[in-house]
Design an enzyme around this catalytic site. Structure first.
Site, mmCIF file in Angstrom:
data_model
loop_
_atom_site.group_PDB
_atom_site.id
_atom_site.type_symbol
_atom_site.label_atom_id
_atom_site.label_comp_id
_atom_site.label_asym_id
_atom_site.label_seq_id
_atom_site.Cartn_x
_atom_site.Cartn_y
_atom_site.Cartn_z
ATOM 1 N N HIS A 1 -3.434 1.975 8.524
ATOM 2 C CA HIS A 1 -4.387 1.180 7.691
ATOM 3 C C HIS A 1 -4.818 -0.104 8.560
ATOM 4 C CE1 HIS A 1 -6.300 -1.227 4.439
ATOM 5 N NE2 HIS A 1 -5.369 -1.844 4.280
ATOM 6 N N HIS B 1 -12.652 -3.525 1.830
ATOM 7 C CA HIS B 1 -11.149 -3.458 2.226
ATOM 8 C C HIS B 1 -10.990 -3.084 3.705
ATOM 9 C CE1 HIS B 1 -6.826 -2.466 0.531
ATOM 10 N NE2 HIS B 1 -6.705 -2.654 1.787
ATOM 11 N N HIS C 1 -7.800 -3.588 8.831
ATOM 12 C CA HIS C 1 -8.895 -4.362 8.288
ATOM 13 C C HIS C 1 -9.784 -4.744 9.457
ATOM 14 C CE1 HIS C 1 -6.148 -6.072 4.785
ATOM 15 N NE2 HIS C 1 -6.315 -4.892 4.573
ATOM 16 N N GLU D 1 0.886 -1.133 0.073
ATOM 17 C CA GLU D 1 0.061 -0.010 -0.024
ATOM 18 C C GLU D 1 0.871 1.279 0.115
ATOM 19 O OE1 GLU D 1 -2.715 -0.475 -0.999
ATOM 20 O OE2 GLU D 1 -4.002 -2.092 0.209
HETATM 21 P P1 13P Z 1 1.312 -5.254 3.159
HETATM 22 O O1 13P Z 1 1.753 -6.573 4.068
HETATM 23 O O2 13P Z 1 1.776 -5.285 1.926
HETATM 24 O O3 13P Z 1 1.393 -4.015 3.945
HETATM 25 O O4 13P Z 1 -0.212 -5.508 2.988
HETATM 26 C C1 13P Z 1 -1.230 -5.595 4.179
HETATM 27 C C2 13P Z 1 -2.490 -5.059 3.882
HETATM 28 O O5 13P Z 1 -3.276 -4.723 4.400
HETATM 29 C C3 13P Z 1 -3.091 -4.521 2.345
HETATM 30 O O6 13P Z 1 -3.873 -3.905 2.182
#
Ligand code: 13P
Length: 226
Positions: free
Chosen positions: A98, A161, A100, A79
């Protein structure tokens, strides 16, 4: 590596481990960045791609210049494009997280904004947390839709996402990430139980003003350059 640099790299890793301890991310999901200093030319540090947080060491953190040049022994997060776009265009962004996290991502899977069902939505700079349009992870299209959704806000959902939060430092970004997930949980529960009541825009304008006086400071528009 200088001591202050090692310290900042450790702070990123501590933030990642806090996110995991709070149930906001797990394994390798999500990513974190922080500016290396007040001068934007110093660039920023970013977590590497696909490395579990419990194995991450300071030397694994990648340095990125504001024109996107990466240095380090690991590859940067997939990202990188949106972390870079935010650091280039949002001068109020010192740290970016960021996740999830479950409830924020639940609302994002419904492609809904989080409306002002609780006054703490105002912490994020307006009367809602917008949901950015879907685009494939790591693409310029995702960066563009995210910057639009972040306009005048400290956080945005990402369709199908997750969540992105901007902070004036790692500690504030972590606190706001926890708050955003709580707001998403409240909204989801309220939707399950009935028809949530949304606070009017005039009331939210008052709330946002009070938070600014409280010490959160103004929120940048995405269109402004650093
Ligand atoms: P990365 O390990 O590349 O940071 O990806 C994790 C992720 O949450 C992608 O949205």
């Amino acid at each position: 590596m200088t001591d202050p640099e090692r310290n900042l790299r450790r702070q990123i890793i501590d933030t990642c481990r806090q996110l995991e301890a709070r149930g906001l991310n797990q394994g390798t999901s999500g990513n974190v960045s922080v500016r290396c200093g007040a001068d934007p030319a110093a660039g920023f540090f970013l977590t590497p791609t696909n490395l579990p947080y419990d194995r991450m060491e300071p030397a694994d953190i990648v340095h990125v210049t504001l024109d996107g040049q990466c240095t380090g022994r690991c590859r940067p997060s997939s990202e990188l494009p949106f972390h870079l776009a935010i650091m280039q265009q949002r001068r109020d962004a010192v740290a970016v997280i960021h996740t999830h996290s479950t409830h924020a991502t639940t609302i994002a899977c419904l492609r809904k904004d989080i409306p002002a069902v609780h006054y703490l939505v105002g912490l994020f700079g307006g009367s809602n947390l917008r949901c950015a349009e879907y685009a494939t992870f790591g693409t310029p299209e995702l960066s563009a839709s995210l910057l639009r959704a972040l306009d005048g806000r400290r956080a945005a959902l990402m369709a199908n996402h997750g969540l992105v939060v901007i902070g004036a430092g790692l500690a504030q970004a972590l606190a706001l990430t926890t708050e955003a997930e709580t707001l998403a949980t409240l909204y989801w529960r309220a939707l399950c139980a009935g028809q949530p009541v949304v606070l009017p825009d005039a009331e939210m304008a008052e709330v946002v003003k009070k938070f600014r006086d409280f010490g959160y400071g103004p929120v940048d528009a995405a269109s402004r350059k650093p």
